[in-house]
Design a protein around this motif. Structure first.
Motif, mmCIF file in Angstrom:
data_model
loop_
_atom_site.group_PDB
_atom_site.id
_atom_site.type_symbol
_atom_site.label_atom_id
_atom_site.label_comp_id
_atom_site.label_asym_id
_atom_site.label_seq_id
_atom_site.Cartn_x
_atom_site.Cartn_y
_atom_site.Cartn_z
ATOM 1 N N CYS A 50 -15.054 49.340 -33.702
ATOM 2 C CA CYS A 50 -14.984 47.935 -33.741
ATOM 3 C C CYS A 50 -14.150 47.546 -34.809
ATOM 4 N N ASN A 51 -12.567 47.573 -34.422
ATOM 5 C CA ASN A 51 -11.635 47.654 -35.628
ATOM 6 C C ASN A 51 -11.011 46.126 -35.757
ATOM 7 N N ILE A 52 -10.616 46.240 -36.682
ATOM 8 C CA ILE A 52 -10.467 44.305 -37.565
ATOM 9 C C ILE A 52 -8.729 44.603 -37.478
ATOM 10 N N TYR A 53 -8.626 43.182 -36.980
ATOM 11 C CA TYR A 53 -6.740 43.622 -37.447
ATOM 12 C C TYR A 53 -6.294 42.002 -37.926
ATOM 13 N N THR A 54 -5.478 41.175 -38.922
ATOM 14 C CA THR A 54 -4.785 40.381 -38.456
ATOM 15 C C THR A 54 -3.442 40.252 -38.005
ATOM 16 N N ILE A 55 -3.163 38.740 -37.707
ATOM 17 C CA ILE A 55 -1.697 38.742 -37.424
ATOM 18 C C ILE A 55 -1.345 37.431 -38.070
ATOM 19 N N ASN A 56 -0.715 38.072 -39.124
ATOM 20 C CA ASN A 56 -0.173 36.453 -40.437
ATOM 21 C C ASN A 56 0.741 36.183 -39.757
ATOM 22 N N ASP A 57 0.615 34.547 -40.484
ATOM 23 C CA ASP A 57 1.202 34.027 -39.702
ATOM 24 C C ASP A 57 1.988 32.741 -40.829
ATOM 25 N N ALA A 58 2.896 32.102 -41.284
ATOM 26 C CA ALA A 58 3.845 31.045 -42.590
ATOM 27 C C ALA A 58 2.083 30.313 -42.920
ATOM 28 N N ASP A 59 1.643 29.960 -41.864
ATOM 29 C CA ASP A 59 0.749 28.851 -42.015
ATOM 30 C C ASP A 59 -0.452 29.354 -42.678
ATOM 31 N N LYS A 60 -1.042 30.423 -41.628
ATOM 32 C CA LYS A 60 -2.260 30.591 -41.723
ATOM 33 C C LYS A 60 -2.783 32.396 -41.289
ATOM 34 N N MET A 61 -3.919 32.521 -41.484
ATOM 35 C CA MET A 61 -4.268 34.188 -41.322
ATOM 36 C C MET A 61 -4.891 33.881 -39.822
ATOM 37 N N ILE A 62 -4.656 34.966 -38.558
ATOM 38 C CA ILE A 62 -5.264 34.946 -37.879
ATOM 39 C C ILE A 62 -6.465 35.774 -38.095
ATOM 40 N N MET A 63 -7.452 36.550 -37.854
ATOM 41 C CA MET A 63 -8.342 37.940 -37.836
ATOM 42 C C MET A 63 -9.353 37.993 -36.324
ATOM 43 N N PHE A 64 -9.146 39.407 -35.465
ATOM 44 C CA PHE A 64 -9.397 39.405 -34.856
ATOM 45 C C PHE A 64 -10.402 40.757 -34.349
ATOM 46 N N VAL A 65 -11.624 40.933 -34.282
ATOM 47 C CA VAL A 65 -12.261 41.893 -33.626
ATOM 48 C C VAL A 65 -12.485 42.283 -32.285
ATOM 49 N N LEU A 66 -12.273 43.320 -32.406
ATOM 50 C CA LEU A 66 -12.238 44.201 -30.933
ATOM 51 C C LEU A 66 -13.424 45.402 -30.620
ATOM 52 N N VAL A 67 -14.631 44.537 -30.205
ATOM 53 C CA VAL A 67 -16.281 45.304 -30.373
ATOM 54 C C VAL A 67 -16.188 45.530 -28.569
ATOM 55 N N GLN A 68 -15.757 47.443 -28.657
ATOM 56 C CA GLN A 68 -15.905 48.322 -27.918
ATOM 57 C C GLN A 68 -16.812 49.468 -27.808
ATOM 58 N N TYR A 69 -17.904 49.023 -27.875
ATOM 59 C CA TYR A 69 -19.110 49.702 -28.051
ATOM 60 C C TYR A 69 -20.558 48.701 -27.651
ATOM 61 N N SER A 70 -21.481 48.747 -27.132
ATOM 62 C CA SER A 70 -22.692 47.617 -26.997
ATOM 63 C C SER A 70 -23.393 47.815 -28.059
ATOM 64 N N VAL A 71 -23.645 46.646 -28.370
ATOM 65 C CA VAL A 71 -25.063 46.677 -29.571
ATOM 66 C C VAL A 71 -25.922 46.207 -29.143
ATOM 67 N N THR A 72 -27.340 47.087 -29.660
ATOM 68 C CA THR A 72 -28.308 46.755 -29.020
ATOM 69 C C THR A 72 -28.979 44.514 -29.676
ATOM 70 N N SER A 73 -29.796 44.411 -28.226
ATOM 71 C CA SER A 73 -30.450 43.031 -29.467
ATOM 72 C C SER A 73 -30.703 43.246 -31.176
ATOM 73 N N GLU A 74 -31.166 44.706 -30.830
ATOM 74 C CA GLU A 74 -32.508 44.367 -32.147
ATOM 75 C C GLU A 74 -31.519 44.136 -33.377
ATOM 76 N N ARG A 75 -30.345 45.045 -32.964
ATOM 77 C CA ARG A 75 -29.178 45.040 -34.253
ATOM 78 C C ARG A 75 -28.115 43.947 -33.777
ATOM 79 N N ALA A 76 -27.622 43.081 -32.749
ATOM 80 C CA ALA A 76 -26.906 41.589 -32.512
ATOM 81 C C ALA A 76 -27.282 41.079 -34.863
ATOM 82 N N HIS A 77 -27.854 41.080 -34.816
ATOM 83 C CA HIS A 77 -27.959 39.324 -36.077
ATOM 84 C C HIS A 77 -27.732 40.436 -37.200
ATOM 85 N N ALA A 78 -27.655 42.019 -37.526
ATOM 86 C CA ALA A 78 -27.064 42.863 -38.431
ATOM 87 C C ALA A 78 -25.559 42.601 -38.047
#
Length: 265
Positions: free
Chosen positions: A95-123
């Protein structure tokens, strides 16, 4: 004489709570946590937009952005690292986290590459939104689950829907992050991590949008998700995409089609 086979058995002399005493409690799982680069580990991040990708088309498109910078990962202790590659790969359980930096703003994106159980979803949702990462806006990209959809889904039909937090919907018109998508049909539900993330946005009064697409694989749905990201989300951002991503995605789609056809022959 009583028939021991057909007679109704007497009620159990043990109460349900007594029976539960013989069952050991499930082991306590450690909380998920972020591991960030040294430059970002001591500060709270405030991206203008946080994209959380879980569907195959969104994972493939964002993974092949050449202009992204890896800044960290979310660790879910029960997910093993064994088998993961040194360099980020779509085959990893990560579940890696990346950024794309622009002159005016920063965009982050998270790639969730595994299944998260319902019991762990809120955590997991709490770690991604509202602690070290407090975004102005959130876009969640997931797939429609046929078990939760009220209606018939054809594998040859490409569709997409959206759900929004009340604060996002108040924008209306051209100020909406995602335009041109119908709202998720009444009677259909969303569960798991996607629902937990959107609920987290609602509770924290963050503008949030959940987009779900169908099917999970195929050239038409990739084109739809790519159009959404390029047209509405990454407009004005300087980015490039690896030219090989579509070929890799189509190979995966064809491999999935062959597996499905083998199951029904």
């Amino acid at each position: 004489m009583d028939d021991v086979i057909t007679d109704i058995p007497p009620p159990s002399r043990l109460l349900l709570e007594d029976l539960n005493n013989f069952t050991p409690p499930p082991p306590h799982l450690p909380s998920p946590f972020l591991v960030l680069s040294s430059a970002d580990s001591k500060k709270t991040l405030h991206p203008s937009l946080l994209i959380i990708a879980m569907s195959s088309p969104s994972l493939h498109f964002l993974h092949h952005l050449s202009s992204k910078t890896l800044i960290g990962t979310l660790v879910l202790p029960e997910i093993p690292f064994a088998g993961n590659s040194i360099e980020p790969s779509l085959r990893d359980k990560s579940c890696n986290i990346y950024t794309i930096n622009d002159a005016d703003k920063m965009i982050m994106f998270v790639l969730v590459q595994y299944s998260v159980t319902s019991e762990r979803a809120h955590a997991v949702a709490r770690v991604l939104i509202g602690e070290k990462i407090i975004p102005q806006r959130v876009l969640i990209l997931d797939s429609v689950q046929s078990r939760n959809f009220r209606g018939k889904l054809s594998p040859d039909e490409t569709i997409a829907f959206k759900l929004e937090t009340s604060l996002e919907r108040e924008n209306g018109g051209d100020l909406l992050l995602v335009k041109g998508f119908d709202y998720y049909p009444s009677g259909s539900v969303v569960d798991g991590l996607a629902a937990a993330l959107l609920s987290r946005c609602q509770l924290m009064k963050i503008k949030g949008t959940l987009c779900v697409s169908w099917p999970d694989l195929g050239a038409p749905v990739m084109s739809l998700v790519k159009s959404l990201l390029a047209r509405d989300v990454l407009t004005g951002i300087d980015y490039t995409v690896d030219e090989n991503y579509e070929n890799e995605y189509l190979r995966l789609s064809r491999r999935k089609d062959r597996v499905d056809s083998d199951l029904y022959t």
